[in-house]
Scaffold this motif. Sequence first.
Motif, PDB file in Angstrom:
ATOM      1  N   GLN A 108       0.835  -1.202   0.000  1.00  0.00           N
ATOM      2  CA  GLN A 108       0.000   0.000   0.000  1.00  0.00           C
ATOM      3  C   GLN A 108       0.872   1.256   0.000  1.00  0.00           C
ATOM      4  OE1 GLN A 108      -2.615  -1.511   3.356  1.00  0.00           O
ATOM      5  NE2 GLN A 108      -4.025  -0.197   2.246  1.00  0.00           N
ATOM      6  N   GLU A 109       1.945   1.245   0.760  1.00  0.00           N
ATOM      7  CA  GLU A 109       2.828   2.408   0.786  1.00  0.00           C
ATOM      8  C   GLU A 109       3.501   2.625  -0.562  1.00  0.00           C
ATOM      9  OE1 GLU A 109       6.533   4.360   3.187  1.00  0.00           O
ATOM     10  OE2 GLU A 109       5.136   3.070   4.287  1.00  0.00           O
ATOM     11  N   VAL A 110       3.966   1.548  -1.190  1.00  0.00           N
ATOM     12  CA  VAL A 110       4.589   1.671  -2.515  1.00  0.00           C
ATOM     13  C   VAL A 110       3.575   2.223  -3.514  1.00  0.00           C
ATOM     14  CG1 VAL A 110       5.560   0.374  -4.451  1.00  0.00           C
ATOM     15  CG2 VAL A 110       6.346  -0.101  -2.119  1.00  0.00           C
ATOM     16  N   LEU A 111       2.372   1.685  -3.527  1.00  0.00           N
ATOM     17  CA  LEU A 111       1.345   2.130  -4.465  1.00  0.00           C
ATOM     18  C   LEU A 111       0.997   3.606  -4.251  1.00  0.00           C
ATOM     19  CD1 LEU A 111      -1.055  -0.965  -4.323  1.00  0.00           C
ATOM     20  CD2 LEU A 111       0.583  -0.415  -6.139  1.00  0.00           C
ATOM     21  N   ARG A 113       2.808   5.958  -3.228  1.00  0.00           N
ATOM     22  CA  ARG A 113       3.884   6.859  -3.666  1.00  0.00           C
ATOM     23  C   ARG A 113       3.776   7.212  -5.146  1.00  0.00           C
ATOM     24  NH1 ARG A 113       9.293   6.071  -0.407  1.00  0.00           N
ATOM     25  NH2 ARG A 113       8.428   5.491   1.618  1.00  0.00           N
ATOM     26  N   HIS A 114       2.985   6.446  -5.891  1.00  0.00           N
ATOM     27  CA  HIS A 114       2.857   6.651  -7.334  1.00  0.00           C
ATOM     28  C   HIS A 114       1.382   6.548  -7.736  1.00  0.00           C
ATOM     29  CE1 HIS A 114       7.217   6.185  -7.459  1.00  0.00           C
ATOM     30  NE2 HIS A 114       7.056   5.107  -6.726  1.00  0.00           N
ATOM     31  N   PRO A 115       0.564   7.536  -7.380  1.00  0.00           N
ATOM     32  CA  PRO A 115      -0.860   7.473  -7.717  1.00  0.00           C
ATOM     33  C   PRO A 115      -1.052   7.344  -9.228  1.00  0.00           C
ATOM     34  CG  PRO A 115      -0.380   9.395  -6.339  1.00  0.00           C
ATOM     35  CD  PRO A 115       0.923   8.778  -6.721  1.00  0.00           C
ATOM     36  N   GLY A 116      -2.167   6.729  -9.592  1.00  0.00           N
ATOM     37  CA  GLY A 116      -2.498   6.567 -11.006  1.00  0.00           C
ATOM     38  C   GLY A 116      -2.906   5.142 -11.304  1.00  0.00           C
ATOM     39  N   ARG A 155       7.239 -17.638 -23.014  1.00  0.00           N
ATOM     40  CA  ARG A 155       7.130 -18.871 -22.226  1.00  0.00           C
ATOM     41  C   ARG A 155       5.804 -19.576 -22.521  1.00  0.00           C
ATOM     42  NH1 ARG A 155      10.343 -19.257 -17.528  1.00  0.00           N
ATOM     43  NH2 ARG A 155       9.765 -21.431 -17.701  1.00  0.00           N
ATOM     44  N   PRO A 156       5.617 -20.070 -23.745  1.00  0.00           N
ATOM     45  CA  PRO A 156       4.337 -20.683 -24.105  1.00  0.00           C
ATOM     46  C   PRO A 156       4.012 -21.942 -23.299  1.00  0.00           C
ATOM     47  CG  PRO A 156       5.975 -21.067 -25.822  1.00  0.00           C
ATOM     48  CD  PRO A 156       6.592 -20.104 -24.831  1.00  0.00           C
ATOM     49  N   GLU A 157       5.017 -22.547 -22.678  1.00  0.00           N
ATOM     50  CA  GLU A 157       4.779 -23.762 -21.884  1.00  0.00           C
ATOM     51  C   GLU A 157       4.144 -23.460 -20.528  1.00  0.00           C
ATOM     52  OE1 GLU A 157       8.820 -22.335 -20.429  1.00  0.00           O
ATOM     53  OE2 GLU A 157       7.690 -22.224 -22.297  1.00  0.00           O
ATOM     54  N   LEU A 158       4.137 -22.191 -20.119  1.00  0.00           N
ATOM     55  CA  LEU A 158       3.574 -21.821 -18.821  1.00  0.00           C
ATOM     56  C   LEU A 158       2.119 -21.384 -18.971  1.00  0.00           C
ATOM     57  CD1 LEU A 158       6.435 -19.664 -17.231  1.00  0.00           C
ATOM     58  CD2 LEU A 158       5.871 -22.055 -16.760  1.00  0.00           C
ATOM     59  N   PRO A 159       1.313 -21.636 -17.922  1.00  0.00           N
ATOM     60  CA  PRO A 159      -0.031 -21.065 -17.947  1.00  0.00           C
ATOM     61  C   PRO A 159       0.075 -19.538 -17.927  1.00  0.00           C
ATOM     62  CG  PRO A 159       0.346 -22.328 -15.918  1.00  0.00           C
ATOM     63  CD  PRO A 159       1.597 -22.385 -16.728  1.00  0.00           C
ATOM     64  N   GLY A 160      -0.939 -18.856 -18.431  1.00  0.00           N
ATOM     65  CA  GLY A 160      -0.909 -17.395 -18.436  1.00  0.00           C
ATOM     66  C   GLY A 160      -0.869 -16.827 -17.029  1.00  0.00           C
ATOM     67  N   ASP A 161      -0.334 -15.606 -16.922  1.00  0.00           N
ATOM     68  CA  ASP A 161      -0.361 -14.881 -15.659  1.00  0.00           C
ATOM     69  C   ASP A 161      -1.703 -14.178 -15.523  1.00  0.00           C
ATOM     70  OD1 ASP A 161       2.225 -15.538 -14.851  1.00  0.00           O
ATOM     71  OD2 ASP A 161       3.114 -13.703 -15.669  1.00  0.00           O
ATOM     72  N   LEU A 162      -2.135 -13.982 -14.292  1.00  0.00           N
ATOM     73  CA  LEU A 162      -3.313 -13.179 -14.018  1.00  0.00           C
ATOM     74  C   LEU A 162      -2.841 -11.763 -13.711  1.00  0.00           C
ATOM     75  CD1 LEU A 162      -5.326 -15.692 -11.833  1.00  0.00           C
ATOM     76  CD2 LEU A 162      -5.579 -15.200 -14.273  1.00  0.00           C
ATOM     77  N   TRP A 163      -3.522 -10.795 -14.298  1.00  0.00           N
ATOM     78  CA  TRP A 163      -3.165  -9.378 -14.129  1.00  0.00           C
ATOM     79  C   TRP A 163      -4.343  -8.649 -13.493  1.00  0.00           C
ATOM     80  CZ3 TRP A 163       1.248  -6.614 -15.790  1.00  0.00           C
ATOM     81  CH2 TRP A 163       2.230  -7.394 -16.412  1.00  0.00           C
ATOM     82  N   LEU A 164      -4.053  -7.933 -12.416  1.00  0.00           N
ATOM     83  CA  LEU A 164      -5.044  -7.065 -11.797  1.00  0.00           C
ATOM     84  C   LEU A 164      -4.767  -5.634 -12.248  1.00  0.00           C
ATOM     85  CD1 LEU A 164      -5.117  -8.348  -8.113  1.00  0.00           C
ATOM     86  CD2 LEU A 164      -6.547  -9.040 -10.030  1.00  0.00           C
ATOM     87  N   SER A 165      -5.820  -4.887 -12.537  1.00  0.00           N
ATOM     88  CA  SER A 165      -5.713  -3.478 -12.917  1.00  0.00           C
ATOM     89  C   SER A 165      -6.584  -2.665 -11.973  1.00  0.00           C
ATOM     90  CB  SER A 165      -6.208  -3.259 -14.350  1.00  0.00           C
ATOM     91  OG  SER A 165      -5.407  -3.980 -15.260  1.00  0.00           O
ATOM     92  N   PHE A 166      -6.058  -1.537 -11.515  1.00  0.00           N
ATOM     93  CA  PHE A 166      -6.791  -0.651 -10.623  1.00  0.00           C
ATOM     94  C   PHE A 166      -6.147   0.715 -10.633  1.00  0.00           C
ATOM     95  CE2 PHE A 166      -3.856  -3.368  -8.242  1.00  0.00           C
ATOM     96  CZ  PHE A 166      -3.005  -2.430  -7.659  1.00  0.00           C
ATOM     97  N   THR A 167      -6.820   1.677 -10.046  1.00  0.00           N
ATOM     98  CA  THR A 167      -6.290   3.031  -9.968  1.00  0.00           C
ATOM     99  C   THR A 167      -6.087   3.390  -8.499  1.00  0.00           C
ATOM    100  OG1 THR A 167      -7.367   3.698 -12.007  1.00  0.00           O
ATOM    101  CG2 THR A 167      -6.746   5.468 -10.500  1.00  0.00           C
ATOM    102  N   VAL A 168      -4.915   3.937  -8.212  1.00  0.00           N
ATOM    103  CA  VAL A 168      -4.608   4.425  -6.873  1.00  0.00           C
ATOM    104  C   VAL A 168      -4.794   5.945  -6.911  1.00  0.00           C
ATOM    105  CG1 VAL A 168      -2.831   4.687  -5.113  1.00  0.00           C
ATOM    106  CG2 VAL A 168      -3.010   2.542  -6.385  1.00  0.00           C
ATOM    107  N   ARG A 169      -5.679   6.415  -6.067  1.00  0.00           N
ATOM    108  CA  ARG A 169      -5.972   7.849  -6.037  1.00  0.00           C
ATOM    109  C   ARG A 169      -5.120   8.547  -4.981  1.00  0.00           C
ATOM    110  NH1 ARG A 169      -9.655   7.353  -9.664  1.00  0.00           N
ATOM    111  NH2 ARG A 169     -11.355   5.872  -9.525  1.00  0.00           N
ATOM    112  N   ARG A 170      -4.901   9.822  -5.221  1.00  0.00           N
ATOM    113  CA  ARG A 170      -4.120  10.626  -4.256  1.00  0.00           C
ATOM    114  C   ARG A 170      -4.825  10.703  -2.936  1.00  0.00           C
ATOM    115  NH1 ARG A 170       0.343  12.956  -6.006  1.00  0.00           N
ATOM    116  NH2 ARG A 170       0.540  13.261  -8.205  1.00  0.00           N
TER     117      ARG A 170
END
Length: 170
Positions: A108-111, A113-116, A155-170
């Motif tokens: 949370q602290e890292v996020l 520091r870089h809102p958006g 790396r086609p031999e690996l299952p896909g990664d899951l990606w989370l997307s969100f916005t961190v507000r100031r």
Amino acid sequence: MGGTMAGDLRVRPATLHDRPAVERLWLMFRHDMSEYQGGLPAADGTFRGERVAAAFTGDGWAPYLLTCGDRLAGFAFVRGLDGPVRVLNSFFVVRGARRGGVGLRAVQEVLRRHPGRWEVAFQRDNTGGAAFWHRVAEKVAPGEWSRIERAVPGRPELPGDLWLSFTVRR
């Protein structure tokens, strides 16, 4: 023990002076991830380290060191600071500091520091990581995050990664 450590948590930018310590933490991180991504260390006992090198270039990257008191607790690498979407490229908390709130507080602290706009990837088979990242997304962007699966580049031999997307507000 983990609960008391969270109170001593400090997140600070990693400096070139910290790089040797971050490289040692990187070995632990890559060892943990090898369970999900495969791969063995090289003959000298190291794992590929381009991300460590990139994190310390300053070109759109920011490395962070996590400490509890005078002890190392982990690291975080952020990339994409020069673009529209920040990516938490790598995030690691040593096992002795897990399950006590250190990881959640640190990320949370890292996020903050870089809102958006942010994206975080994790391996589908990493059930502990998946639960953690879903908690993070809900904490920082309640009900306003999404998840998609993407192939792992090269790396086609690996299952896909899951990606989370969100916005961190100031």
